[in-house]
Design an enzyme around this catalytic site. Structure first.
Site, short mmCIF file in Angstrom:
data_model
loop_
_atom_site.label_atom_id
_atom_site.label_comp_id
_atom_site.label_asym_id
_atom_site.label_seq_id
_atom_site.Cartn_x
_atom_site.Cartn_y
_atom_site.Cartn_z
N LYS A 128 -37.15 -4.81 -44.50
CA LYS A 128 -37.04 -3.60 -43.66
C LYS A 128 -37.88 -3.81 -42.41
O LYS A 128 -38.80 -4.63 -42.42
CB LYS A 128 -37.57 -2.38 -44.42
CG LYS A 128 -37.03 -1.07 -43.90
CD LYS A 128 -35.71 -0.73 -44.54
CE LYS A 128 -35.08 0.50 -43.96
NZ LYS A 128 -33.98 0.98 -44.81
N ASP A 168 -30.94 2.00 -39.26
CA ASP A 168 -31.55 3.01 -40.12
C ASP A 168 -31.77 4.19 -39.15
O ASP A 168 -31.12 4.24 -38.09
CB ASP A 168 -32.86 2.49 -40.73
CG ASP A 168 -33.35 3.33 -41.91
OD1 ASP A 168 -32.89 3.11 -43.03
OD2 ASP A 168 -34.19 4.24 -41.71
N1 GLU Z 1 -30.83 1.28 -43.62
C1 GLU Z 1 -29.83 1.28 -44.66
C2 GLU Z 1 -30.52 1.44 -45.99
O1 GLU Z 1 -31.47 2.17 -46.09
C3 GLU Z 1 -28.85 0.12 -44.55
C4 GLU Z 1 -29.47 -1.24 -44.57
C5 GLU Z 1 -28.49 -2.38 -44.26
O2 GLU Z 1 -27.31 -2.13 -44.07
O3 GLU Z 1 -28.97 -3.52 -44.28
O4 GLU Z 1 -30.10 0.93 -47.00
#
Ligand code: GLU
Length: 448
Positions: A128, A168
Protein backbone atom coordinates in the site's frame (compact mmCIF):
# COMPACT_ATOMS: atom_id res chain seq x y z
CA UNK A 1 2.96 -22.47 24.27
CA UNK A 2 -0.78 -22.28 23.47
CA UNK A 3 -2.12 -20.30 20.52
CA UNK A 4 -3.51 -17.75 22.94
CA UNK A 5 -0.18 -17.28 24.71
CA UNK A 6 1.71 -16.97 21.42
CA UNK A 7 -0.68 -14.41 19.96
CA UNK A 8 -0.64 -12.36 23.21
CA UNK A 9 3.17 -12.43 23.32
CA UNK A 10 3.58 -11.24 19.73
CA UNK A 11 0.90 -8.57 20.15
CA UNK A 12 2.78 -7.16 23.16
CA UNK A 13 5.87 -6.87 20.99
CA UNK A 14 3.93 -5.25 18.15
CA UNK A 15 2.54 -2.66 20.58
CA UNK A 16 6.02 -1.97 21.91
CA UNK A 17 7.60 -1.68 18.48
CA UNK A 18 4.86 0.51 16.98
CA UNK A 19 3.76 3.01 19.59
CA UNK A 20 1.38 5.75 18.37
CA UNK A 21 0.25 3.67 15.39
CA UNK A 22 -3.32 3.18 16.57
CA UNK A 23 -4.85 2.22 13.22
CA UNK A 24 -2.13 -0.33 12.55
CA UNK A 25 -2.54 -1.83 16.03
CA UNK A 26 -6.32 -1.97 15.54
CA UNK A 27 -5.97 -3.92 12.28
CA UNK A 28 -3.36 -6.25 13.76
CA UNK A 29 -5.37 -6.81 16.94
CA UNK A 30 -8.47 -7.85 15.00
CA UNK A 31 -6.56 -10.36 12.88
CA UNK A 32 -4.53 -11.75 15.80
CA UNK A 33 -7.62 -12.49 17.87
CA UNK A 34 -9.04 -14.56 15.02
CA UNK A 35 -5.90 -16.63 14.61
CA UNK A 36 -5.70 -18.19 18.09
CA UNK A 37 -7.30 -21.53 17.03
CA UNK A 38 -5.03 -21.71 13.97
CA UNK A 39 -1.91 -21.81 16.16
CA UNK A 40 -3.47 -24.45 18.39
CA UNK A 41 -4.06 -26.58 15.31
CA UNK A 42 -0.69 -25.87 13.63
CA UNK A 43 1.90 -25.43 16.42
CA UNK A 44 4.68 -25.44 13.83
CA UNK A 45 3.62 -21.92 12.84
CA UNK A 46 4.48 -20.91 16.41
CA UNK A 47 7.89 -22.58 16.10
CA UNK A 48 8.50 -20.81 12.80
CA UNK A 49 7.36 -17.57 14.43
CA UNK A 50 5.20 -16.78 11.38
CA UNK A 51 3.25 -14.03 13.13
CA UNK A 52 6.20 -11.96 14.25
CA UNK A 53 7.64 -12.15 10.75
CA UNK A 54 4.34 -11.33 9.04
CA UNK A 55 3.64 -8.24 11.12
CA UNK A 56 6.97 -6.61 10.21
CA UNK A 57 6.79 -5.11 6.69
CA UNK A 58 9.42 -6.44 4.30
CA UNK A 59 10.13 -2.80 3.48
CA UNK A 60 8.72 0.64 4.27
CA UNK A 61 9.71 3.50 2.01
CA UNK A 62 9.07 7.14 2.88
CA UNK A 63 10.07 9.98 0.62
CA UNK A 64 9.91 13.71 -0.08
CA UNK A 65 7.49 14.92 -2.77
CA UNK A 66 8.26 18.52 -3.77
CA UNK A 67 6.00 20.24 -6.31
CA UNK A 68 5.08 23.70 -7.60
CA UNK A 69 1.56 25.01 -7.00
CA UNK A 70 -0.28 27.31 -9.42
CA UNK A 71 1.12 30.37 -7.66
CA UNK A 72 4.66 29.15 -8.33
CA UNK A 73 5.18 28.32 -4.64
CA UNK A 74 7.15 25.22 -3.64
CA UNK A 75 5.04 22.71 -1.72
CA UNK A 76 6.30 19.57 0.00
CA UNK A 77 4.37 16.42 0.85
CA UNK A 78 5.41 13.05 2.21
CA UNK A 79 5.07 9.91 0.08
CA UNK A 80 4.97 6.29 1.28
CA UNK A 81 5.04 2.77 -0.03
CA UNK A 82 4.84 -0.20 2.30
CA UNK A 83 5.90 -3.50 0.70
CA UNK A 84 4.39 -5.69 3.36
CA UNK A 85 4.45 -9.27 2.14
CA UNK A 86 5.56 -10.94 -1.08
CA UNK A 87 4.97 -14.46 0.24
CA UNK A 88 2.42 -15.32 -2.45
CA UNK A 89 3.08 -12.77 -5.20
CA UNK A 90 4.28 -9.28 -6.11
CA UNK A 91 3.24 -6.50 -3.70
CA UNK A 92 -0.19 -5.26 -4.74
CA UNK A 93 -2.32 -2.51 -3.31
CA UNK A 94 -3.55 1.00 -3.86
CA UNK A 95 -2.20 4.49 -3.28
CA UNK A 96 -4.16 6.91 -1.10
CA UNK A 97 -3.88 10.70 -1.38
CA UNK A 98 -5.53 12.24 1.68
CA UNK A 99 -4.36 14.66 4.38
CA UNK A 100 -4.88 11.97 7.04
CA UNK A 101 -2.28 9.66 5.48
CA UNK A 102 0.59 8.78 7.82
CA UNK A 103 2.70 5.72 8.58
CA UNK A 104 0.05 4.11 10.76
CA UNK A 105 -2.65 4.46 8.10
CA UNK A 106 -0.42 3.08 5.35
CA UNK A 107 0.67 0.16 7.52
CA UNK A 108 -2.88 -0.76 8.54
CA UNK A 109 -3.95 -0.70 4.91
CA UNK A 110 -0.92 -2.71 3.79
CA UNK A 111 -1.47 -5.28 6.53
CA UNK A 112 -5.15 -5.73 5.60
CA UNK A 113 -4.16 -6.03 1.96
CA UNK A 114 -2.06 -9.17 2.64
CA UNK A 115 -5.13 -11.11 3.78
CA UNK A 116 -7.53 -9.55 1.27
CA UNK A 117 -5.26 -10.36 -1.65
CA UNK A 118 -4.73 -13.90 -0.40
CA UNK A 119 -8.51 -14.39 -0.16
CA UNK A 120 -8.98 -13.53 -3.83
CA UNK A 121 -7.17 -16.77 -4.69
CA UNK A 122 -4.86 -14.85 -7.02
CA UNK A 123 -1.05 -14.72 -6.72
CA UNK A 124 -0.70 -11.22 -5.23
CA UNK A 125 1.17 -10.10 -2.13
CA UNK A 126 0.32 -7.13 0.09
CA UNK A 127 1.40 -3.51 -0.33
CA UNK A 128 0.00 0.00 0.00
CA UNK A 129 1.15 3.56 -0.38
CA UNK A 130 0.12 7.15 -0.73
CA UNK A 131 0.71 10.65 0.46
CA UNK A 132 -0.69 13.27 2.83
CA UNK A 133 -1.36 15.40 -0.29
CA UNK A 134 -4.92 16.76 -0.32
CA UNK A 135 -6.37 16.70 -3.87
CA UNK A 136 -9.41 18.69 -2.71
CA UNK A 137 -9.46 22.13 -4.28
CA UNK A 138 -6.33 21.51 -6.37
CA UNK A 139 -6.31 22.29 -10.08
CA UNK A 140 -5.73 19.58 -12.70
CA UNK A 141 -2.26 20.99 -13.30
CA UNK A 142 -1.38 20.90 -9.62
CA UNK A 143 -2.55 17.30 -9.37
CA UNK A 144 -0.45 16.47 -12.42
CA UNK A 145 2.69 18.13 -11.10
CA UNK A 146 2.27 16.47 -7.71
CA UNK A 147 1.67 12.98 -9.14
CA UNK A 148 4.61 13.32 -11.54
CA UNK A 149 6.90 14.23 -8.66
CA UNK A 150 5.45 11.39 -6.56
CA UNK A 151 6.05 8.87 -9.35
CA UNK A 152 9.55 10.16 -10.10
CA UNK A 153 10.57 8.75 -6.73
CA UNK A 154 8.16 5.80 -6.47
CA UNK A 155 9.21 4.36 -9.85
CA UNK A 156 12.51 3.23 -8.35
CA UNK A 157 10.71 0.70 -6.21
CA UNK A 158 7.90 -0.69 -8.38
CA UNK A 159 7.53 -2.85 -11.51
CA UNK A 160 5.04 -5.21 -13.21
CA UNK A 161 6.56 -8.27 -11.49
CA UNK A 162 7.61 -6.71 -8.20
CA UNK A 163 5.10 -4.11 -6.96
CA UNK A 164 1.94 -2.95 -8.72
CA UNK A 165 0.15 0.07 -7.23
CA UNK A 166 -3.43 1.14 -8.05
CA UNK A 167 -5.95 3.67 -6.73
CA UNK A 168 -7.58 4.21 -3.36
CA UNK A 169 -9.11 7.31 -1.72
CA UNK A 170 -8.06 10.41 -3.70
CA UNK A 171 -6.47 8.35 -6.48
CA UNK A 172 -8.76 7.61 -9.41
CA UNK A 173 -8.53 7.41 -13.18
CA UNK A 174 -6.99 10.90 -13.54
CA UNK A 175 -4.18 10.33 -11.03
CA UNK A 176 -3.39 6.80 -12.30
CA UNK A 177 -3.14 8.13 -15.86
CA UNK A 178 -0.72 10.91 -14.86
CA UNK A 179 1.39 8.46 -12.85
CA UNK A 180 1.40 5.96 -15.69
CA UNK A 181 2.55 8.66 -18.13
CA UNK A 182 5.42 9.60 -15.86
CA UNK A 183 6.43 5.98 -15.23
CA UNK A 184 6.48 5.31 -18.99
CA UNK A 185 8.57 8.38 -19.65
CA UNK A 186 11.18 7.17 -17.17
CA UNK A 187 11.11 3.42 -17.84
CA UNK A 188 9.54 2.82 -21.23
CA UNK A 189 6.37 0.90 -21.96
CA UNK A 190 5.40 -1.54 -19.18
CA UNK A 191 1.69 -1.26 -18.76
CA UNK A 192 1.48 -3.91 -16.02
CA UNK A 193 3.10 -1.56 -13.50
CA UNK A 194 -0.15 0.09 -12.43
CA UNK A 195 -3.78 -1.06 -12.43
CA UNK A 196 -6.92 0.99 -12.74
CA UNK A 197 -5.58 2.45 -15.98
CA UNK A 198 -7.76 4.02 -18.67
CA UNK A 199 -9.27 1.65 -21.23
CA UNK A 200 -7.23 3.17 -24.06
CA UNK A 201 -3.89 2.26 -22.45
CA UNK A 202 -4.26 -1.18 -20.92
CA UNK A 203 -7.00 -0.76 -18.32
CA UNK A 204 -9.53 -3.54 -17.74
CA UNK A 205 -13.22 -3.26 -18.38
CA UNK A 206 -15.18 -3.50 -15.10
CA UNK A 207 -12.23 -2.36 -12.95
CA UNK A 208 -14.02 0.94 -12.22
CA UNK A 209 -17.10 -0.92 -11.01
CA UNK A 210 -15.28 -3.85 -9.39
CA UNK A 211 -15.07 -2.92 -5.69
CA UNK A 212 -18.67 -1.75 -5.46
CA UNK A 213 -20.12 -4.54 -7.58
CA UNK A 214 -18.01 -7.12 -5.73
CA UNK A 215 -19.29 -5.83 -2.39
CA UNK A 216 -22.86 -6.41 -3.52
CA UNK A 217 -22.06 -9.88 -4.96
CA UNK A 218 -20.53 -10.82 -1.61
CA UNK A 219 -23.53 -9.46 0.31
CA UNK A 220 -25.87 -11.39 -1.97
CA UNK A 221 -24.09 -14.64 -1.05
CA UNK A 222 -24.16 -13.83 2.65
CA UNK A 223 -27.91 -13.11 2.54
CA UNK A 224 -28.65 -16.10 0.30
CA UNK A 225 -27.21 -18.44 2.94
CA UNK A 226 -30.01 -17.16 5.21
CA UNK A 227 -32.61 -17.32 2.41
CA UNK A 228 -32.85 -13.52 2.28
CA UNK A 229 -33.00 -11.74 -1.08
CA UNK A 230 -31.79 -8.24 -1.86
CA UNK A 231 -34.83 -7.31 -3.91
CA UNK A 232 -37.20 -4.90 -2.21
CA UNK A 233 -34.80 -3.91 0.58
CA UNK A 234 -33.66 -0.39 1.48
CA UNK A 235 -30.02 0.59 2.00
CA UNK A 236 -27.80 3.34 3.32
CA UNK A 237 -24.44 3.67 1.64
CA UNK A 238 -21.90 6.00 3.24
CA UNK A 239 -19.42 7.79 1.03
CA UNK A 240 -19.86 8.96 -2.55
CA UNK A 241 -16.57 7.90 -4.08
CA UNK A 242 -15.84 5.01 -6.41
CA UNK A 243 -16.87 2.22 -4.00
CA UNK A 244 -20.10 3.90 -2.81
CA UNK A 245 -21.22 4.87 -6.31
CA UNK A 246 -20.77 1.44 -7.90
CA UNK A 247 -22.11 -0.44 -4.88
CA UNK A 248 -25.23 1.73 -5.13
CA UNK A 249 -25.46 1.15 -8.87
CA UNK A 250 -25.43 -2.64 -8.46
CA UNK A 251 -27.83 -2.46 -5.51
CA UNK A 252 -30.30 -0.47 -7.59
CA UNK A 253 -29.94 -2.90 -10.47
CA UNK A 254 -30.86 -5.73 -8.10
CA UNK A 255 -33.96 -3.94 -6.83
CA UNK A 256 -32.63 -2.30 -3.66
CA UNK A 257 -33.65 1.27 -2.88
CA UNK A 258 -30.58 3.27 -1.80
CA UNK A 259 -31.96 6.10 0.32
CA UNK A 260 -28.86 7.86 1.66
CA UNK A 261 -25.25 8.66 0.73
CA UNK A 262 -22.62 10.95 2.23
CA UNK A 263 -19.34 12.78 1.91
CA UNK A 264 -17.09 14.12 4.65
CA UNK A 265 -19.25 17.27 4.99
CA UNK A 266 -22.62 15.55 5.48
CA UNK A 267 -25.24 13.17 4.13
CA UNK A 268 -28.20 13.31 1.77
CA UNK A 269 -31.43 11.43 2.44
CA UNK A 270 -33.69 10.82 -0.53
CA UNK A 271 -36.64 8.62 0.45
CA UNK A 272 -37.57 8.21 -3.22
CA UNK A 273 -34.21 6.61 -3.88
CA UNK A 274 -30.91 8.34 -4.70
CA UNK A 275 -30.48 9.50 -8.29
CA UNK A 276 -26.99 8.16 -9.02
CA UNK A 277 -26.56 10.13 -12.22
CA UNK A 278 -26.70 13.33 -10.16
CA UNK A 279 -24.22 11.95 -7.63
CA UNK A 280 -21.83 10.86 -10.39
CA UNK A 281 -22.05 14.27 -12.02
CA UNK A 282 -21.36 16.12 -8.75
CA UNK A 283 -18.57 13.84 -7.57
CA UNK A 284 -16.89 12.49 -10.69
CA UNK A 285 -17.31 15.36 -13.15
CA UNK A 286 -17.63 18.59 -11.14
CA UNK A 287 -15.63 17.30 -8.09
CA UNK A 288 -17.92 19.23 -5.75
CA UNK A 289 -19.69 18.65 -2.43
CA UNK A 290 -22.70 16.38 -2.16
CA UNK A 291 -25.13 18.97 -0.75
CA UNK A 292 -25.53 20.24 -4.32
CA UNK A 293 -27.76 17.19 -4.86
CA UNK A 294 -30.58 19.26 -3.36
CA UNK A 295 -30.45 21.75 -6.24
CA UNK A 296 -31.55 18.94 -8.56
CA UNK A 297 -33.75 17.03 -6.09
CA UNK A 298 -35.29 19.56 -3.71
CA UNK A 299 -37.48 16.94 -2.00
CA UNK A 300 -34.34 15.30 -0.52
CA UNK A 301 -32.75 16.49 2.72
CA UNK A 302 -29.17 17.26 3.69
CA UNK A 303 -27.67 16.96 7.18
CA UNK A 304 -24.25 18.26 8.11
CA UNK A 305 -21.77 15.72 9.45
CA UNK A 306 -21.33 17.62 12.69
CA UNK A 307 -25.05 17.37 13.38
CA UNK A 308 -25.65 13.65 12.89
CA UNK A 309 -24.33 10.57 11.11
CA UNK A 310 -25.86 8.77 8.16
CA UNK A 311 -26.31 5.67 10.38
CA UNK A 312 -29.36 7.19 12.08
CA UNK A 313 -31.46 6.63 8.97
CA UNK A 314 -33.66 3.57 9.15
CA UNK A 315 -32.97 0.96 6.47
CA UNK A 316 -32.56 -2.81 6.00
CA UNK A 317 -28.93 -2.79 4.92
CA UNK A 318 -25.89 -0.63 5.74
CA UNK A 319 -22.82 -0.30 3.54
CA UNK A 320 -20.01 1.76 5.08
CA UNK A 321 -18.04 2.77 1.97
CA UNK A 322 -16.30 5.97 3.08
CA UNK A 323 -13.22 5.47 5.27
CA UNK A 324 -11.69 3.84 8.34
CA UNK A 325 -13.46 4.08 11.69
CA UNK A 326 -16.45 5.93 10.23
CA UNK A 327 -18.89 3.73 12.15
CA UNK A 328 -18.45 3.70 15.91
CA UNK A 329 -20.08 2.06 18.90
CA UNK A 330 -22.98 4.49 19.15
CA UNK A 331 -23.66 4.28 15.41
CA UNK A 332 -23.71 0.48 15.72
CA UNK A 333 -26.18 0.71 18.59
CA UNK A 334 -28.43 3.00 16.56
CA UNK A 335 -28.35 0.62 13.60
CA UNK A 336 -29.22 -2.36 15.80
CA UNK A 337 -32.06 -0.44 17.47
CA UNK A 338 -33.39 0.49 14.03
CA UNK A 339 -33.52 -3.19 13.06
CA UNK A 340 -30.66 -3.37 10.56
CA UNK A 341 -30.44 -6.80 8.86
CA UNK A 342 -26.90 -6.75 7.57
CA UNK A 343 -23.78 -4.59 7.49
CA UNK A 344 -21.27 -5.00 4.65
CA UNK A 345 -17.99 -3.08 4.64
CA UNK A 346 -16.94 -1.43 1.38
CA UNK A 347 -14.26 0.83 2.88
CA UNK A 348 -11.17 -0.55 4.61
CA UNK A 349 -11.78 -1.03 8.37
CA UNK A 350 -14.82 1.31 8.50
CA UNK A 351 -16.18 -0.18 11.76
CA UNK A 352 -14.41 0.30 15.07
CA UNK A 353 -13.75 -2.81 17.17
CA UNK A 354 -16.49 -1.94 19.74
CA UNK A 355 -18.95 -1.41 16.86
CA UNK A 356 -18.18 -4.87 15.49
CA UNK A 357 -18.75 -6.40 18.94
CA UNK A 358 -22.19 -4.80 19.08
CA UNK A 359 -23.13 -6.26 15.70
CA UNK A 360 -21.86 -9.68 16.72
CA UNK A 361 -23.72 -9.66 20.05
CA UNK A 362 -26.92 -8.67 18.24
CA UNK A 363 -26.46 -11.42 15.65
CA UNK A 364 -26.36 -8.98 12.73
CA UNK A 365 -25.03 -10.43 9.46
CA UNK A 366 -21.62 -8.81 9.03
CA UNK A 367 -19.41 -8.82 5.93
CA UNK A 368 -15.87 -7.75 6.86
CA UNK A 369 -13.94 -5.44 4.53
CA UNK A 370 -11.06 -7.67 3.64
CA UNK A 371 -13.46 -10.24 2.20
CA UNK A 372 -16.31 -8.01 1.04
CA UNK A 373 -14.28 -5.28 -0.70
CA UNK A 374 -11.73 -7.59 -2.33
CA UNK A 375 -13.42 -7.25 -5.73
CA UNK A 376 -11.37 -4.17 -6.64
CA UNK A 377 -7.99 -5.74 -6.15
CA UNK A 378 -9.26 -9.00 -7.68
CA UNK A 379 -10.06 -7.23 -10.95
CA UNK A 380 -6.72 -5.41 -10.66
CA UNK A 381 -5.07 -8.84 -10.74
CA UNK A 382 -7.21 -9.66 -13.80
CA UNK A 383 -5.94 -6.42 -15.37
CA UNK A 384 -2.36 -7.61 -14.72
CA UNK A 385 -3.19 -10.94 -16.37
CA UNK A 386 -4.62 -9.17 -19.43
CA UNK A 387 -1.56 -6.88 -19.66
CA UNK A 388 0.83 -9.85 -19.47
CA UNK A 389 -1.02 -11.70 -22.21
CA UNK A 390 -1.61 -8.52 -24.28
CA UNK A 391 -5.30 -9.24 -24.43
CA UNK A 392 -8.42 -7.32 -23.41
CA UNK A 393 -11.41 -9.26 -22.14
CA UNK A 394 -15.05 -8.17 -22.49
CA UNK A 395 -16.98 -6.54 -19.68
CA UNK A 396 -19.11 -9.67 -19.30
CA UNK A 397 -16.08 -11.92 -19.03
CA UNK A 398 -14.44 -9.82 -16.32
CA UNK A 399 -17.73 -9.35 -14.47
CA UNK A 400 -18.37 -13.11 -14.50
CA UNK A 401 -14.89 -13.78 -13.11
CA UNK A 402 -15.51 -11.16 -10.43
CA UNK A 403 -18.78 -12.86 -9.44
CA UNK A 404 -17.04 -16.24 -9.23
CA UNK A 405 -14.22 -14.78 -7.12
CA UNK A 406 -16.61 -13.09 -4.67
CA UNK A 407 -18.58 -16.31 -4.33
CA UNK A 408 -15.48 -18.33 -3.59
CA UNK A 409 -14.26 -15.74 -1.06
CA UNK A 410 -17.61 -16.06 0.71
CA UNK A 411 -17.46 -19.87 0.66
CA UNK A 412 -13.85 -20.00 1.88
CA UNK A 413 -14.48 -17.54 4.69
CA UNK A 414 -17.63 -19.28 5.85
CA UNK A 415 -16.03 -22.72 5.65
CA UNK A 416 -12.97 -21.58 7.62
CA UNK A 417 -15.26 -20.09 10.28
CA UNK A 418 -17.08 -23.40 10.56
CA UNK A 419 -13.92 -25.49 10.59
CA UNK A 420 -12.46 -23.45 13.44
CA UNK A 421 -15.62 -23.56 15.54
CA UNK A 422 -17.07 -20.10 14.81
CA UNK A 423 -19.80 -20.84 12.28
CA UNK A 424 -21.24 -17.67 10.74
CA UNK A 425 -18.38 -15.46 11.94
CA UNK A 426 -17.07 -14.14 8.64
CA UNK A 427 -14.49 -11.89 10.33
CA UNK A 428 -12.78 -14.87 11.85
CA UNK A 429 -13.31 -16.96 8.72
CA UNK A 430 -11.84 -14.33 6.39
CA UNK A 431 -8.83 -13.74 8.64
CA UNK A 432 -8.13 -17.46 8.96
CA UNK A 433 -8.63 -18.31 5.28
CA UNK A 434 -6.51 -15.35 4.19
CA UNK A 435 -3.78 -16.17 6.71
CA UNK A 436 -3.47 -19.90 6.00
CA UNK A 437 -2.32 -19.50 2.40
CA UNK A 438 0.26 -16.86 3.35
CA UNK A 439 1.49 -18.95 6.31
CA UNK A 440 1.86 -22.04 4.13
CA UNK A 441 3.87 -20.07 1.57
CA UNK A 442 6.08 -18.52 4.26
CA UNK A 443 6.64 -21.83 5.92
CA UNK A 444 7.60 -23.52 2.64
CA UNK A 445 10.03 -20.75 1.66
CA UNK A 446 12.12 -20.99 4.85
CA UNK A 447 13.22 -18.22 7.17
CA UNK A 448 13.29 -15.20 4.86
N1 GLU B 1 -7.31 0.26 -2.98
C1 GLU B 1 -8.07 -0.92 -3.29
C2 GLU B 1 -8.12 -1.80 -2.06
O1 GLU B 1 -8.22 -1.30 -0.98
C3 GLU B 1 -7.63 -1.60 -4.58
C4 GLU B 1 -6.19 -2.02 -4.62
C5 GLU B 1 -5.72 -2.52 -5.99
O2 GLU B 1 -6.51 -2.60 -6.91
O3 GLU B 1 -4.53 -2.87 -6.06
O4 GLU B 1 -8.14 -3.00 -2.12
Amino acid sequence: MTGKEYVAKVFEKVKNDNPNESEFLQAVGEVFESLVPVFDKYPRYIEENILERLVEPERLISFRVPWLDDQGKVQVNRGYRVQFSSAIGPYKGGLRFHPSVNQSIIKFLGFEQIFKNSLTGQPIGGGKGGSNFDPKGKSDNEVMRFTQSFMTELQKYIGPDSDVPAGDIGVGAREIAYMYGQYKRLNGFQNGVLTGKGLSFGGSLARTQATGYGLVYFTEQMLKAKSITLKGKTAIVSGSGNVAIYASEKLQELGVKVIAMSDSSGFIHDPKGIDLETVKDIKEVRRERLYRYLEFHPHASYTEAKQATIWQIKADLAFPCATQNELDESDARTLVENGILAVAEGANMPSTLPAISIFQEAGILFAPAKAANAGGVAVSALEMAQNSSRLAWSFEEVDQKLQDIMKSIYLNASQAAKEFGQEGNLIQGANIAGFLKVAQAMSAQGIV
